[in-house]
Design a protein around this motif. Structure first.
Motif, PDB file in Angstrom:
ATOM      1  N   GLY A  80     -12.670  -1.846  -4.083  1.00 41.21           N
ATOM      2  CA  GLY A  80     -13.196  -3.186  -3.795  1.00 41.21           C
ATOM      3  C   GLY A  80     -13.205  -3.429  -2.298  1.00 41.21           C
ATOM      4  N   GLY A  81     -12.618  -4.526  -1.881  1.00 39.90           N
ATOM      5  CA  GLY A  81     -12.589  -4.845  -0.457  1.00 39.90           C
ATOM      6  C   GLY A  81     -11.782  -3.858   0.362  1.00 39.90           C
TER       7      GLY A  81
ATOM      8  N   THR B 189      -5.773   2.224  -7.339  1.00 39.21           N
ATOM      9  CA  THR B 189      -5.297   2.683  -6.035  1.00 39.21           C
ATOM     10  C   THR B 189      -3.930   3.349  -6.158  1.00 39.21           C
ATOM     11  OG1 THR B 189      -6.579   0.952  -5.002  1.00 39.21           O
ATOM     12  CG2 THR B 189      -4.766   1.865  -3.701  1.00 39.21           C
TER      13      THR B 189
ATOM     14  N   PHE C 118      -1.014  -4.006  -3.192  1.00 40.28           N
ATOM     15  CA  PHE C 118      -0.273  -2.790  -3.526  1.00 40.28           C
ATOM     16  C   PHE C 118       0.163  -2.794  -4.994  1.00 40.28           C
ATOM     17  CE2 PHE C 118       1.821   1.148  -2.243  1.00 40.28           C
ATOM     18  CZ  PHE C 118       1.000   1.530  -1.196  1.00 40.28           C
TER      19      PHE C 118
ATOM     20  N   LYS D  61      -8.579  -6.777 -16.126  1.00 38.80           N
ATOM     21  CA  LYS D  61      -7.408  -5.998 -15.680  1.00 38.80           C
ATOM     22  C   LYS D  61      -6.286  -6.103 -16.710  1.00 38.80           C
ATOM     23  CE  LYS D  61      -7.955  -6.752 -10.676  1.00 38.80           C
ATOM     24  NZ  LYS D  61      -7.376  -7.412  -9.498  1.00 38.80           N
TER      25      LYS D  61
ATOM     26  N   GLN E 151     -11.161 -15.120  -6.753  1.00 38.62           N
ATOM     27  CA  GLN E 151     -11.877 -14.172  -7.627  1.00 38.62           C
ATOM     28  C   GLN E 151     -11.152 -14.061  -8.967  1.00 38.62           C
ATOM     29  OE1 GLN E 151     -10.884 -12.896  -4.297  1.00 38.62           O
ATOM     30  NE2 GLN E 151      -8.860 -12.867  -5.231  1.00 38.62           N
TER      31      GLN E 151
ATOM     32  N   SER F   1      -4.291  -1.286   0.106  1.00 37.18           N
ATOM     33  CA  SER F   1      -4.303  -2.236  -1.001  1.00 37.18           C
ATOM     34  C   SER F   1      -3.623  -3.519  -0.536  1.00 37.18           C
ATOM     35  CB  SER F   1      -3.561  -1.657  -2.211  1.00 37.18           C
ATOM     36  OG  SER F   1      -3.486  -2.630  -3.228  1.00 37.18           O
TER      37      SER F   1
ATOM     38  N   VAL G 137     -11.963 -11.572 -12.080  1.00 41.26           N
ATOM     39  CA  VAL G 137     -11.666 -10.144 -12.229  1.00 41.26           C
ATOM     40  C   VAL G 137     -10.369  -9.916 -13.012  1.00 41.26           C
ATOM     41  CG1 VAL G 137     -12.853  -9.619 -10.058  1.00 41.26           C
ATOM     42  CG2 VAL G 137     -10.383  -9.940 -10.059  1.00 41.26           C
TER      43      VAL G 137
ATOM     44  N   THR H 261      -2.714  -2.545  -7.361  1.00 40.13           N
ATOM     45  CA  THR H 261      -3.970  -2.223  -8.039  1.00 40.13           C
ATOM     46  C   THR H 261      -3.875  -0.869  -8.740  1.00 40.13           C
ATOM     47  OG1 THR H 261      -5.113  -3.535  -6.397  1.00 40.13           O
ATOM     48  CG2 THR H 261      -6.472  -2.013  -7.661  1.00 40.13           C
TER      49      THR H 261
ATOM     50  N   GLY I  44      -9.768  -9.943   0.393  1.00 41.47           N
ATOM     51  CA  GLY I  44     -10.059  -8.512   0.271  1.00 41.47           C
ATOM     52  C   GLY I  44     -11.446  -8.157   0.787  1.00 41.47           C
ATOM     53  N   ARG I  45     -12.462  -8.912   0.376  1.00 42.41           N
ATOM     54  CA  ARG I  45     -13.832  -8.567   0.761  1.00 42.41           C
ATOM     55  C   ARG I  45     -14.161  -8.987   2.179  1.00 42.41           C
ATOM     56  NH1 ARG I  45     -13.136 -12.020  -3.248  1.00 42.41           N
ATOM     57  NH2 ARG I  45     -13.858 -14.165  -3.067  1.00 42.41           N
TER      58      ARG I  45
HETATM   59  O1  F6P Z   1     -11.676  -6.519  -7.787  1.00 41.35           O
HETATM   60  C1  F6P Z   1     -10.693  -7.455  -7.574  1.00 41.35           C
HETATM   61  C2  F6P Z   1      -9.962  -7.225  -6.280  1.00 41.35           C
HETATM   62  O2  F6P Z   1      -8.872  -8.090  -6.278  1.00 41.35           O
HETATM   63  C3  F6P Z   1     -10.812  -7.429  -5.035  1.00 41.35           C
HETATM   64  O3  F6P Z   1     -10.934  -8.756  -4.682  1.00 41.35           O
HETATM   65  C4  F6P Z   1     -10.084  -6.601  -4.060  1.00 41.35           C
HETATM   66  O4  F6P Z   1     -10.866  -6.341  -2.931  1.00 41.35           O
HETATM   67  C5  F6P Z   1      -9.787  -5.381  -4.893  1.00 41.35           C
HETATM   68  O5  F6P Z   1      -9.486  -5.900  -6.162  1.00 41.35           O
HETATM   69  C6  F6P Z   1      -8.682  -4.505  -4.392  1.00 41.35           C
HETATM   70  O6  F6P Z   1      -7.473  -5.185  -4.309  1.00 41.35           O
HETATM   71  P1  F6P Z   1      -6.253  -4.624  -3.487  1.00 41.35           P
HETATM   72  O7  F6P Z   1      -6.688  -4.496  -2.048  1.00 41.35           O
HETATM   73  O8  F6P Z   1      -5.144  -5.612  -3.646  1.00 41.35           O
HETATM   74  O9  F6P Z   1      -5.889  -3.274  -4.037  1.00 41.35           O
END
Ligand code: F6P
Length: 522
Positions: A151-152, A210, A205, A491, A484, A202, A487, A207, A262-263
């Protein structure tokens, strides 16, 4: 009727008239049209004259911007007020790219010294890796970075690397975002662990994708080099304690704050991999280009403000003319990921169905965005753009001077960009061809964004232009562009389904989901 309701009603009336006329006819009716609708901002030239609005429509849209409080919202954004109410945070990505010595505040707290300290640490790290002062655990200099994030934490760095990477980089940069193990396997293939840095990015941290990839990459390093290779681990996160717990050396954890969405985070330490692989100087120039666009957005009057006018043109199409899709076509192979970047920026920011205070929105929100590089897109989806039953406005981005290669090919590329915009608007009337299959209705809008060169400054300005455009649209629609929540459900359910695929007790699902779990159970 309130001012804002009256302004939306005026948009509907204006759009009803716009539906009945041709865009190309407006040039004769408005001799100043091209000049009026061609803007220069932070090194970019933006031509909005092929949009369906007349001079009066533009005034109507500016009234809407005023009635929606765009100027006051812009002030709150730049003042670091809590504009992201559902998460209780400001959105202060502009502070990350401001020159040294600035004084930005997040909800009253000074942040600029910390931003500068992080930038200094990034520069020191990038310089040390590039000079060979910092080496791997066997003494070899680093030749590759594997950037892990999604994502971001992925789309911005990927876009910037593709846009600016040298033909023969000193340090190769590869990316792995997807939890599909194929992507990381491809990223690691051919790399020597002794010469590779693994940068895990992340914000939270937590996700799943990731952390899964980071664990695999750490195991890949350790399999050859043992735990000494933990010195090859780098992390970027707003939760530095979690990165430390993962085993990243404390002096290789780079932080950023929760007021960086993030974005909107490429300007933070999320850009570290690019700063190392491109050299810090290029990263600093990217920041400077974005800062120039910030200054333009903050200070230019609405009627001459590039992000505002781009937003108003898009909203005229989206809400006035009911066009729910927009295409983005960069005529630059190096910008081929721009549409993917904008998908997150615009659709995650503004794909909302309730207002910032939780009421149902009164107007349709974000358009879906898709696209690919021109000319490639011409041989894929342009058929529909020219002759399909839906009208899909197009943002065309072109670059005057190519970064490399045959100048004659660059001229051919530009010819195609210009010709497509002309064909979309002018079309080919049935009178010119007796064959309906070969007729082009035209009257299809486009914006034309021109960069003299694809350099870090202009790239930074281009991204910041769309960030602010997205913000202005959010203000018009009355939504919070910086959260957001949409999303989250997927998850949570994925974690539940994972437990069942791994042999845990069956949960309650709909029949289709139950059948899929049964079929794919390990
Ligand atoms: O897709 C949802 C999201 O929360 C995005 O907004 C973000 O960019 C991405 O997941 C990654 O999140 P993180 O940087 O916390 O791993």
């Amino acid at each position: 009727m309130s001012d804002i309701d009256a302004a939306w009603a005026a948009l509907e009336t204006a759009a009803a008239a716009a539906r009945e006329r041709r865009i190309d006819g407006l040039f004769a009716a408005e001799p100043d049209r091209l000049d009026r609708l061609t803007l220069a901002a932070a090194g970019l030239e933006i031509d909005l004259s092929k949009q369906p609005w007349s001079r009066a429509d533009e005034a109507t849209m500016l009234d809407l911007a005023r009635a929606a409080g765009v100027e006051a919202a812009r002030k709150r954004l730049f003042a670091g007020e809590v504009v992201n109410a559902s998460e209780g945070r400001p959105a202060l990505h502009m502070a990350l790219r401001a020159p040294d010595g600035a004084d930005w505040r997040a909800a009253g707290e000074p942040v600029s010294r910390e931003v500068e300290a992080t930038r200094a640490a990034m520069r020191a790290f990038a310089d040390a890796v590039r000079s060979g002062a910092k080496r791997g655990c066997t003494g070899k200099p680093f030749r590759a970075i594997v950037h892990i994030g999604i994502g971001g934490s992925d789309l911005g760095p990927r876009l910037i690397w593709e846009a600016l990477r040298p033909l023969a980089p000193q340090i190769e940069l590869r990316f792995a975002a997807n939890v599909d193990p194929a992507e990381l396997a491809l990223a690691l293939t051919g790399l020597d662990p002794a010469e590779t840095l693994v940068v895990t990015v992340s914000k939270t941290f937590t996700t799943l994708e990731t952390l899964t990839n980071a664990e695999t990459a750490r195991a890949w390093l350790r399999a050859t080099l043992g735990t000494a290779s933990d010195s090859h681990l780098v992390a970027v996160s707003a939760a530095p304690d979690k990165a430390g717990a993962f085993g990243v050396p404390a002096d290789q954890v780079f932080g950023f704050r929760d007021w960086v969405g993030g974005r909107y985070s490429i300007w933070s330490a999320v850009g570290l991999s690019c700063a190392v692989a491109l050299g810090y100087e290029a990263f600093a120039r990217l920041l400077a280009g974005a800062a120039a666009m910030d200054e333009h957005f903050r200070t230019a009057p609405l009627a001459a403000n590039a992000p505002v006018l781009l937003a108003l043109a898009h909203v005229f199409n989206r809400n006035g003319l009911g066009r729910p899709i927009r295409a983005v076509v960069p005529y630059a192979q190096r910008l081929r990921l721009f549409a993917a970047f904008l998908q997150q920026l615009e659709m995650e920011s503004n794909g909302k169905r309730v207002t910032a205070t939780g009421q149902p929105v009164a107007h349709a929100t974000a358009a879906s965005v898709f696209g690919d590089a021109g000319t490639n897109g011409q041989h894929a989806f342009f058929q529909l753009l020219h002759q399909g039953t839906d009208i899909i406005p197009v943002d065309i981005v072109a670059v005057r001077e190519g970064s490399e290669g045959d100048p004659a090919a660059q001229t051919k590329l530009l010819a195609n960009a210009i010709a497509q915009a002309e064909a979309l608007m002018v079309g080919r009337p049935p009178a010119e061809t007796p064959d309906a299959q070969r007729a082009f209705p035209g009257n299809r809008p486009s914006s034309f964004l021109l960069l003299d060169r694809l350099d870090p400054e202009r790239l930074g300005a281009l991204i910041a232009l769309y960030e602010h455009k997205t913000f202005v649209e959010g203000v018009l629609w009355g939504i919070n562009s910086f959260d957001q929540w949409g999303v989250e459900l997927g998850k949570t359910l994925a974690v539940r389904v994972l437990g069942e695929l791994e042999g845990g007790p069956a949960g309650v699902h709909d029949p289709s989901t139950t059948a899929l779990i049964a079929r794919l159970k390990r």
